[in-house]
Design a protein around this motif. Sequence first.
Motif, short mmCIF file in Angstrom:
data_model
loop_
_atom_site.label_atom_id
_atom_site.label_comp_id
_atom_site.label_asym_id
_atom_site.label_seq_id
_atom_site.Cartn_x
_atom_site.Cartn_y
_atom_site.Cartn_z
N ALA A 747 -21.38 32.43 -28.33
CA ALA A 747 -22.62 32.58 -29.08
C ALA A 747 -23.85 32.04 -28.34
O ALA A 747 -24.94 32.58 -28.48
N LEU A 748 -23.66 30.96 -27.55
CA LEU A 748 -24.80 30.29 -26.92
C LEU A 748 -24.87 30.50 -25.41
O LEU A 748 -25.94 30.31 -24.82
N GLY A 749 -23.76 30.84 -24.81
CA GLY A 749 -23.74 31.01 -23.36
C GLY A 749 -22.99 29.88 -22.67
O GLY A 749 -22.75 28.81 -23.25
N GLN A 750 -22.62 30.09 -21.41
CA GLN A 750 -21.78 29.15 -20.66
C GLN A 750 -22.48 27.83 -20.38
O GLN A 750 -21.83 26.79 -20.27
N GLU A 751 -23.83 27.84 -20.22
CA GLU A 751 -24.50 26.62 -19.79
C GLU A 751 -25.56 26.14 -20.78
O GLU A 751 -26.50 25.43 -20.43
N HIS A 752 -25.40 26.51 -22.03
CA HIS A 752 -26.25 25.90 -23.06
C HIS A 752 -25.87 24.42 -23.15
O HIS A 752 -24.70 24.05 -22.99
N PRO A 753 -26.85 23.52 -23.35
CA PRO A 753 -26.51 22.09 -23.42
C PRO A 753 -25.39 21.77 -24.41
O PRO A 753 -24.56 20.90 -24.14
N ASP A 754 -25.37 22.47 -25.55
CA ASP A 754 -24.30 22.20 -26.52
C ASP A 754 -22.95 22.69 -26.02
O ASP A 754 -21.91 22.07 -26.30
N THR A 755 -22.94 23.79 -25.29
CA THR A 755 -21.69 24.27 -24.70
C THR A 755 -21.16 23.27 -23.68
O THR A 755 -19.96 22.96 -23.65
N LEU A 756 -22.06 22.73 -22.86
CA LEU A 756 -21.66 21.74 -21.87
C LEU A 756 -21.12 20.48 -22.55
O LEU A 756 -20.16 19.87 -22.09
N LYS A 757 -21.73 20.09 -23.68
CA LYS A 757 -21.26 18.92 -24.42
C LYS A 757 -19.84 19.14 -24.93
O LYS A 757 -18.98 18.25 -24.85
N SER A 758 -19.58 20.34 -25.47
CA SER A 758 -18.23 20.66 -25.95
C SER A 758 -17.22 20.66 -24.80
O SER A 758 -16.08 20.20 -24.96
N GLN A 780 -15.41 18.65 -13.61
CA GLN A 780 -16.05 19.20 -12.42
C GLN A 780 -16.92 20.41 -12.74
O GLN A 780 -17.87 20.70 -12.02
N ARG A 781 -16.59 21.12 -13.79
CA ARG A 781 -17.43 22.25 -14.21
C ARG A 781 -18.66 21.78 -15.00
O ARG A 781 -19.71 22.43 -14.96
N VAL A 782 -18.51 20.68 -15.73
CA VAL A 782 -19.61 20.21 -16.58
C VAL A 782 -20.75 19.65 -15.74
O VAL A 782 -21.93 19.95 -16.00
N LEU A 783 -20.42 18.86 -14.73
CA LEU A 783 -21.47 18.13 -14.00
C LEU A 783 -22.52 19.05 -13.38
O LEU A 783 -23.72 18.84 -13.61
N PRO A 784 -22.14 20.08 -12.61
CA PRO A 784 -23.21 20.95 -12.06
C PRO A 784 -24.00 21.68 -13.14
O PRO A 784 -25.18 21.97 -12.95
N GLY A 785 -23.35 21.97 -14.26
CA GLY A 785 -24.08 22.60 -15.37
C GLY A 785 -25.15 21.68 -15.91
O GLY A 785 -26.29 22.11 -16.17
N TYR A 786 -24.82 20.39 -16.10
CA TYR A 786 -25.81 19.44 -16.58
C TYR A 786 -26.96 19.30 -15.57
O TYR A 786 -28.14 19.20 -15.94
N THR A 797 -26.29 13.80 -17.80
CA THR A 797 -25.92 14.12 -16.43
C THR A 797 -25.41 12.87 -15.72
O THR A 797 -24.37 12.91 -15.03
N ARG A 798 -26.11 11.76 -15.90
CA ARG A 798 -25.70 10.52 -15.24
C ARG A 798 -24.34 10.05 -15.73
O ARG A 798 -23.50 9.61 -14.95
N ARG A 799 -24.10 10.18 -17.05
CA ARG A 799 -22.81 9.75 -17.57
C ARG A 799 -21.69 10.65 -17.06
O ARG A 799 -20.60 10.18 -16.72
N ALA A 800 -21.95 11.96 -17.05
CA ALA A 800 -20.91 12.87 -16.55
C ALA A 800 -20.59 12.59 -15.09
O ALA A 800 -19.41 12.62 -14.68
N ALA A 801 -21.62 12.27 -14.29
CA ALA A 801 -21.39 11.96 -12.88
C ALA A 801 -20.57 10.68 -12.73
O ALA A 801 -19.63 10.61 -11.91
N ALA A 802 -20.89 9.67 -13.56
CA ALA A 802 -20.16 8.41 -13.48
C ALA A 802 -18.71 8.59 -13.89
O ALA A 802 -17.78 8.03 -13.26
N THR A 803 -18.48 9.35 -14.94
CA THR A 803 -17.12 9.58 -15.41
C THR A 803 -16.30 10.31 -14.34
O THR A 803 -15.15 9.94 -14.05
N LEU A 804 -16.88 11.35 -13.76
CA LEU A 804 -16.15 12.12 -12.75
C LEU A 804 -15.84 11.25 -11.54
O LEU A 804 -14.75 11.32 -10.96
N ALA A 805 -16.81 10.41 -11.14
CA ALA A 805 -16.57 9.52 -9.99
C ALA A 805 -15.41 8.58 -10.27
O ALA A 805 -14.55 8.36 -9.41
#
Length: 827
Positions: A747-758, A780-786, A797-805
């Motif tokens: 409904a919202l698309g692959q890179e809508h902020p809410d899609t990335l959150k889910s 790994q898919r979420v971080l570049p989207g953010y 974005t910062r939290r996703a980067a820290a988690t992935l690291a």
Amino acid sequence: MAAAQGANAAGRDVINSVALHADQATFLPAEAYAPIPNDAAASGLSNIPRTKLFVGRTAQLEALDAAFAAPGGVVLAVSGLGGVGKSSLVARWATTRASARVRWWVTADTSAALDAGLAALARALQPSLTQLPGELQTERAMQWLGSQGDWLLVLDNVDDPARIHPFIDRISGSGQVLVTTRRATGWHHLATTIPLDVFSPDESADLFIRILNVPHDPPNIDVSTLCAELGHLAMAVEQAASYCAETDTRASSYLRMLAESPAQMFVDTAEGGDLEKTIARTWRITLGRLTDTPLAGDILRILAWYGPEGIPRDVLSHLGPEPAVTKAVGRLIAYSMITSSAGTLFVHRLVQTVARTPDADDPHRHPSDVKRACTLATEALHKALSQVMNPGWLQRSQLLLSHVLALAEHSPAEEDIPAAVTLFDNAGKLLRYYGMTRAAAGLLRRVVIDRVRLHGEDAPETLISRHDLAGTYEAAGDLDNAITLWEDTLSDSVRTLGEGSILTVACTNSLAMAYKTRGDVERAITLLEPVVEYAMIVRGDDDATLTMQNNLALIYEESGDLERAIALLDQTLEESRWFRGRNHRHTLEVANNLAVAYKEAGDLGRAIRLLEENLEATTQALGDENPDSLSCRVNLAGAYEAAGELDQAISIYEQALVDYARVFPRDHPHIFLCRENLSGAYLAAGDVDRAIVIYEQLLADRERVLPEDHPDVFVSQHDLAYAYLVAGHLGQALPLLKRTLADRERALGQEHPDTLKSRYNLATAYWAAGERSRAIDLYQRVLPGYVRVLGEGHPRTRRAAATLARILEEREGSEVGPQGADSDGAE
């Protein structure tokens, strides 16, 4: 020979003699001139018609049992709308439950019919009376009834209590009188009344199926829908079922024909049916009895355009002097054409359908009268609604809105008068305010069509209506249609009104905010920044410029650029206080937005101070229960929650929810949002079970009232899944997170902020479930989207980067649990 005085030609010896009635020159047995013997009906006598098909009415039959169980004479009147089934009920009771030795049915709609029915009773009791004049037969019957006790007399279809009052006085005693009448009033000196209402849905469907003579399975949806459309009126259900049985017509087809040609369907009967008892004929007779009160017919035709229930009586006040209107309404009530309760009127839906269906052959439904009634109904609602546009009048305005929707459904759009267009426009906006967005969109689409017809495609009135309709699409969750319509309207507004027009500015504003909602913040900024810059130079601190500045700041905030958002909001607040005033509602709104931005930036002390000041100012300016004041309280609670003051936050949320319920209907978006925030606070306080209960009910409510792909439905799915995750219920969390991600991608698309959150939360759930490779892939898919959508500096974005690291460094043994997940927790 004075036969009428009881004399006879045979002198005193009447044994085996005959009498000669002078008027008819007919010889009669002498017993014809004696009273009817007391034992004339020793073996019983009845002419009560038997009911072949009878369903339900258990409570009413028991009420008749109880009423006639009392010793002595009883007079009881069953009242109700024509066709509701009064005669069938009485006939059923009289044939199956009454115990009287003599049970006699008399049609009593006129004095002549009453006399004829009594004369027939006399002849049945004593056949030798056959050749006496009718008035003597009637007299003999009355004498017999007055001297006996074991009898039940049914007086069917009495239209006026006064007509039978002298007769009842004369025969009252030990016998029983049961009256059917459309008159609901005027019986208090004569009889006890039992009002009869329409069938229950189950009863009407049962009758329909039994007439069809099909296996008695549960009724299908078409039968139930048809019976509901017929208002569960006994005569209407019987007529429709008989027609369907005779012509092999399906219920769905009858329903369609009823919508297309109601007048014809109300007249048509099955072969051999009683045309005199069809619906149209029944109500035509009733209205014929009200011709001495012409205003009654006018009022009924006006009420026909509204909903059947809860019509405010005062909408009729403009029709004439209050005594005349009161008298006309009273007569309609007296004949059961309408009912009244607590200042509101109720009309059976089929009475309405007949009354608003033109028929040149019916003096009560002449096309010109029906059309005039529609106009009067429209003008009355327009006047009434204009007096309650203040949203605080919740109950009154919602009641009126239901009748506006009925008027729109029943009246042809191509005949809308200017008052109707204004009415539907105001009602559409009020419906949107109350969260009834689908109904609002329907009305506002009609307004656009009307204004194109009345003013043209490019008229300012038409363009404004298109702008309002787009806003309603957005509120309904139909963002694609909203954006398309705003884009088209903006283009047409620039072409016809110019770039600096108020409407052009409004469309630009709305379209930019829609892009923000869709997650396309870059496009939103690109659209709005130059317009704001131009407005600052050319327009200065006017209302439109300040609104655009506020909205641009919100877009900056959404993009993660909190520094620029706070700076622009701070500037806008200062300018708004100077131009609008410190306590203007839009000034207070800017202050609220600035406080929320401080909260997002982590400056909780400044956020709380500003929100507390803003709440005090808003309350002083607008009152405790104004929606803006309630929003301020909810935002303050959010700041307390972010600062860890959970008890204070929960207390504010709980009280705000109580106050919201007094201002808005139960399914309003503000109430849903407050419940959502309260659940989040419970979750933060560790009361997980309580939070889950509210989240589950909230999801069910939103799915019930909102379209399938409405963003708020996705929010509820997401938050409930998050709560399951916090509670450790991975078996419930994972399927719901997968479903929410799939819904948002679609409904919202692959890179809508809410899609990335889910996607981020699903990764967290996979990690908690031990599915590490799946989790890493999603992270790994979420971080570049953010990074692309929100930028590298955004907190998510910062939290996703820290988690992935972390998880890449510690692939095994790392505990990235639910605390790393995001709740939607909208503000």
